[in-house]
Design an enzyme around this catalytic site. Structure first.
Site, PDB file in Angstrom:
ATOM      1  N   GLY A  53       0.769  -1.240   0.000  1.00  0.00           N
ATOM      2  CA  GLY A  53       0.000   0.000   0.000  1.00  0.00           C
ATOM      3  C   GLY A  53       0.800   1.290   0.000  1.00  0.00           C
ATOM      4  O   GLY A  53       0.356   2.299  -0.540  1.00  0.00           O
ATOM      5  N   ASP A 110      -6.336   2.384   9.886  1.00  0.00           N
ATOM      6  CA  ASP A 110      -7.786   2.207   9.953  1.00  0.00           C
ATOM      7  C   ASP A 110      -8.124   1.811  11.401  1.00  0.00           C
ATOM      8  O   ASP A 110      -8.231   2.677  12.268  1.00  0.00           O
ATOM      9  CB  ASP A 110      -8.131   1.131   8.913  1.00  0.00           C
ATOM     10  CG  ASP A 110      -9.611   0.874   8.744  1.00  0.00           C
ATOM     11  OD1 ASP A 110     -10.398   1.804   8.881  1.00  0.00           O
ATOM     12  OD2 ASP A 110      -9.979  -0.270   8.439  1.00  0.00           O
ATOM     13  N   ARG A 172      -4.808   0.214  -7.272  1.00  0.00           N
ATOM     14  CA  ARG A 172      -3.591   0.752  -6.648  1.00  0.00           C
ATOM     15  C   ARG A 172      -2.899   1.794  -7.511  1.00  0.00           C
ATOM     16  O   ARG A 172      -2.261   2.709  -7.020  1.00  0.00           O
ATOM     17  CB  ARG A 172      -2.553  -0.362  -6.445  1.00  0.00           C
ATOM     18  CG  ARG A 172      -2.819  -1.286  -5.298  1.00  0.00           C
ATOM     19  CD  ARG A 172      -1.555  -2.094  -5.001  1.00  0.00           C
ATOM     20  NE  ARG A 172      -1.863  -3.330  -4.318  1.00  0.00           N
ATOM     21  CZ  ARG A 172      -2.070  -3.423  -3.017  1.00  0.00           C
ATOM     22  NH1 ARG A 172      -2.005  -2.360  -2.259  1.00  0.00           N
ATOM     23  NH2 ARG A 172      -2.348  -4.581  -2.466  1.00  0.00           N
TER      24      ARG A 172
HETATM   25  P1  IMP Z   1      -5.872  -1.584  10.092  1.00  0.00           P
HETATM   26  O1  IMP Z   1      -5.107  -2.758  10.623  1.00  0.00           O
HETATM   27  O2  IMP Z   1      -7.347  -1.765  10.261  1.00  0.00           O
HETATM   28  O3  IMP Z   1      -5.411  -0.259  10.640  1.00  0.00           O
HETATM   29  O4  IMP Z   1      -5.695  -1.574   8.558  1.00  0.00           O
HETATM   30  C1  IMP Z   1      -4.495  -1.295   7.976  1.00  0.00           C
HETATM   31  C2  IMP Z   1      -4.368  -1.847   6.592  1.00  0.00           C
HETATM   32  O5  IMP Z   1      -5.624  -2.196   5.995  1.00  0.00           O
HETATM   33  C3  IMP Z   1      -3.789  -0.770   5.721  1.00  0.00           C
HETATM   34  O6  IMP Z   1      -2.379  -0.811   5.755  1.00  0.00           O
HETATM   35  C4  IMP Z   1      -4.372  -1.082   4.362  1.00  0.00           C
HETATM   36  O7  IMP Z   1      -3.547  -1.983   3.666  1.00  0.00           O
HETATM   37  C5  IMP Z   1      -5.707  -1.706   4.674  1.00  0.00           C
HETATM   38  N1  IMP Z   1      -6.779  -0.697   4.599  1.00  0.00           N
HETATM   39  C6  IMP Z   1      -7.384  -0.048   5.619  1.00  0.00           C
HETATM   40  N2  IMP Z   1      -8.329   0.800   5.171  1.00  0.00           N
HETATM   41  C7  IMP Z   1      -8.317   0.686   3.830  1.00  0.00           C
HETATM   42  C8  IMP Z   1      -9.046   1.338   2.778  1.00  0.00           C
HETATM   43  O8  IMP Z   1      -9.939   2.195   2.969  1.00  0.00           O
HETATM   44  N3  IMP Z   1      -8.723   0.953   1.516  1.00  0.00           N
HETATM   45  C9  IMP Z   1      -7.775   0.022   1.225  1.00  0.00           C
HETATM   46  N4  IMP Z   1      -7.057  -0.586   2.172  1.00  0.00           N
HETATM   47  C10 IMP Z   1      -7.322  -0.262   3.467  1.00  0.00           C
END
Ligand code: IMP
Length: 182
Positions: A53, A110, A172
């Protein structure tokens, strides 16, 4: 110059609407680099790009870094083909960060689960310091509090694609951020 880009983009029948344009992204990335250049002027940081990402954010940000530095990459997988964080995070870790001042370059924070797991693993490797630069943050989604020192944009909870971020591996390559619109 800003490339001509559509207002809407569709992946697997889901519609996404333009949220953050190229010029705005370029301006903000440059600002963050300037802050990091100042904060680390006495140091030689190691930037750790989280794949896939953060490929765009990492490469754009690093081109504005004027410090002596090193670059490492690590692969983290979380979402798979869904739009929800699974909480299962796989990290492919082979990095040398002992006694180094590490700056993690993330695409988006997120729930915070990925980052917390990553930070726990990296701290076991005894870095001198660790900070986080995340291109996007969705504060309303947080399940775990994580300290993100550098944030590009705070956005609402909606799912986003582009500038390195994908929906089931699509989208992407888009130079801007699009947000789910249906
Ligand atoms: P977390 O563990 O929930 O904080 O998510 C982190 C990972 O989830 C990020 O590094 C992204 O790869 C993916 N992610 C979170 N939100 C999104 C989004 O809105 N679009 C695409 N990928 C996301």
């Amino acid at each position: 110059m800003e490339t001509q880009i559509p207002e809407f983009y569709e992946i697997y029948g889901r519609k996404f609407k333009l949220l953050i344009g190229q010029n705005e992204i370029a301006k903000r990335v440059k600002e963050i680099a300037a802050i990091i250049n100042n904060d680390y002027k006495e140091k030689k940081p190691t930037f750790l790009i989280i794949l896939k990402g953060a490929i765009f954010f990492g490469s754009d940000l690093l081109r504005h870094i004027s410090l002596e530095c090193e670059i490492e990459v690590v692969r983290a997988r979380s979402y798979g083909k869904t739009m929800k964080s699974s909480g299962n995070v796989n990290l492919d870790m082979k990095v040398e960060i002992e006694n180094k001042d590490v700056i993690i370059i993330e695409d988006i924070v997120d729930t915070g689960l990925t980052l917390s797991k990553l930070l726990a693993k990296l701290n076991e490797m005894h870095p001198a310091s660790i900070e986080v630069a995340a291109f996007l943050s969705k504060p309303a989604q947080r399940k775990l509090e994580v300290n993100v020192k550098y944030v590009g944009f705070e956005i609402p909870p909606s799912f986003v694609i582009g500038y390195g971020l994908d929906y089931a591996e699509k989208g992407r390559h888009l130079p801007c951020i699009y947000s789910l619109a249906d």
